[in-house]
Design a protein around this motif. Structure first.
Motif, mmCIF file in Angstrom:
data_model
loop_
_atom_site.group_PDB
_atom_site.id
_atom_site.type_symbol
_atom_site.label_atom_id
_atom_site.label_comp_id
_atom_site.label_asym_id
_atom_site.label_seq_id
_atom_site.Cartn_x
_atom_site.Cartn_y
_atom_site.Cartn_z
ATOM 1 N N LEU A 169 -32.696 4.533 13.413
ATOM 2 C CA LEU A 169 -32.435 4.201 14.807
ATOM 3 C C LEU A 169 -31.165 3.372 14.949
ATOM 4 O O LEU A 169 -30.328 3.631 15.835
ATOM 5 N N ASP A 199 -40.563 9.376 15.578
ATOM 6 C CA ASP A 199 -39.783 8.314 14.954
ATOM 7 C C ASP A 199 -39.280 7.306 15.997
ATOM 8 O O ASP A 199 -39.682 6.137 15.984
ATOM 9 N N TYR A 200 -38.414 7.747 16.928
ATOM 10 C CA TYR A 200 -37.902 6.816 17.943
ATOM 11 C C TYR A 200 -37.343 7.589 19.135
ATOM 12 O O TYR A 200 -37.181 8.814 19.093
ATOM 13 N N SER A 227 -39.863 2.747 19.165
ATOM 14 C CA SER A 227 -39.909 3.439 17.879
ATOM 15 C C SER A 227 -41.294 3.333 17.257
ATOM 16 O O SER A 227 -42.190 2.677 17.790
ATOM 17 N N LYS A 228 -41.448 3.967 16.100
ATOM 18 C CA LYS A 228 -42.730 3.949 15.401
ATOM 19 C C LYS A 228 -43.086 2.547 14.912
ATOM 20 O O LYS A 228 -44.234 2.291 14.554
ATOM 21 N N ILE A 234 -45.753 6.981 18.924
ATOM 22 C CA ILE A 234 -44.377 7.143 19.373
ATOM 23 C C ILE A 234 -44.064 8.593 19.723
ATOM 24 O O ILE A 234 -43.369 8.877 20.704
ATOM 25 N N SER A 238 -43.053 9.686 23.527
ATOM 26 C CA SER A 238 -41.711 10.250 23.733
ATOM 27 C C SER A 238 -41.786 11.590 24.444
ATOM 28 O O SER A 238 -40.990 11.868 25.358
#
Length: 290
Positions: A169, A199-200, A227-228, A234, A238
């Protein structure tokens, strides 16, 4: 009291549902590792398209990408997935959602760049492609009751990057800041949402917003980041955020009218085989050297 007991369970079910969808996309990534890059890329685009097709409002259509154009003949670079409003004309080779399309900028709800892996090179490629979308939406008439017309038009099309895997990230934030510093973009060209699955994600605020978590006021243009490290859900959060972006952009079209008559006049005027310019509307608009 009964309602209060039921609602949290329904919300948890919703989180679980979208997280499972995110996990399914991860499974697609793993299943396609043995394919050629081109085939794997197509299958991964198709999987995201299928997810979106099952969730987005019926008034929004999604197709494998092509390009967007404006009334002056400018057109974007190739874009992977295009979401259009159902009231605009659909320039498609086939009714199949996997066939390539093109559309006028006035009818586009969102444009999505799909990447297998997000690194600096693929990020810049996506940013270049999405920034190439023409800006001027000349042939939209809005409801007279709308006061924030310009701000609403800035929200469409939403520009989104979705990647199955990605760099850290911190590196993505650094690369994004470097890209903006090097390329002087209009605010309308900047990316609205970046997702690296499970992930993010980074989301750009279009207006001043108060954070639900901190209560602080966040200025327009700020990127919110999650993020995670913040949540095990996440991926699901998202994907739901992606749908909200699409849904809100699609809402704009309830209050606008796309003037395709003007496109017809432009086509008539620019027709390279036309020899008769006696039509009054064409005569009025023809170039001085015609």
């Amino acid at each position: 009291n009964i309602c209060c007991l039921i609602m949290p369970n329904a919300i948890i079910d919703l989180i679980d549902y979208f997280q499972s969808e995110s996990n399914d996309l991860d499974n697609i990534f793993n299943k396609t590792k043995g394919f050629t890059n081109a085939d794997a890329g197509d299958l991964r685009e198709d999987s995201l398209l299928d997810f979106l097709n099952r969730q987005i409002p019926s008034r929004t259509k999604i197709r494998k990408g092509g390009y967007l154009f404006d009334s002056q003949g400018n057109k974007s670079k190739q874009i992977d997935l295009l979401l259009t409003n159902n009231l605009t004309l659909q320039f498609s080779q086939s009714l199949e959602s996997s066939r390539k399309v093109f559309n006028c900028i006035e009818g586009c709800v969102a444009a999505i760049s799909v990447k297998t892996t997000l690194n600096k090179e693929s990020l810049y490629n996506s940013l270049d492609n999405l920034a190439s979308i023409p800006l001027e939406k000349k042939f939209i008439r809005t409801n007279a009751n709308i006061s924030n017309y310009e701000m609403l038009l800035h929200q469409v099309p939403q520009k989104i990057i979705f990647a199955y895997r990605g760099q850290e990230l911190k590196k993505t934030i650094q690369d994004l800041q470097e890209y903006y510093a090097t390329n002087k973009l209009d605010d309308r060209q900047k990316i609205n949402l970046i997702i690296v699955n499970n992930d993010y994600a980074l989301a750009r605020l279009l207006e001043v917003t108060t954070s639900m978590l901190t209560g602080k006021e966040l200025p327009a243009g700020t990127y919110t980041i999650w993020s995670k490290r913040n949540t095990g859900s996440i991926g699901g959060l998202s994907l739901f955020r992606l749908l909200v972006f699409v849904q809100k952009a699609g809402n704009l079209f309830e209050n606008v009218d796309i003037d395709m008559d003007t496109y017809y006049e432009q086509i008539n005027l620019m027709d390279p085989l036309r020899t008769d310019l006696s039509n009054s509307s064409i005569e009025k608009n023809k170039p001085n050297n015609a």
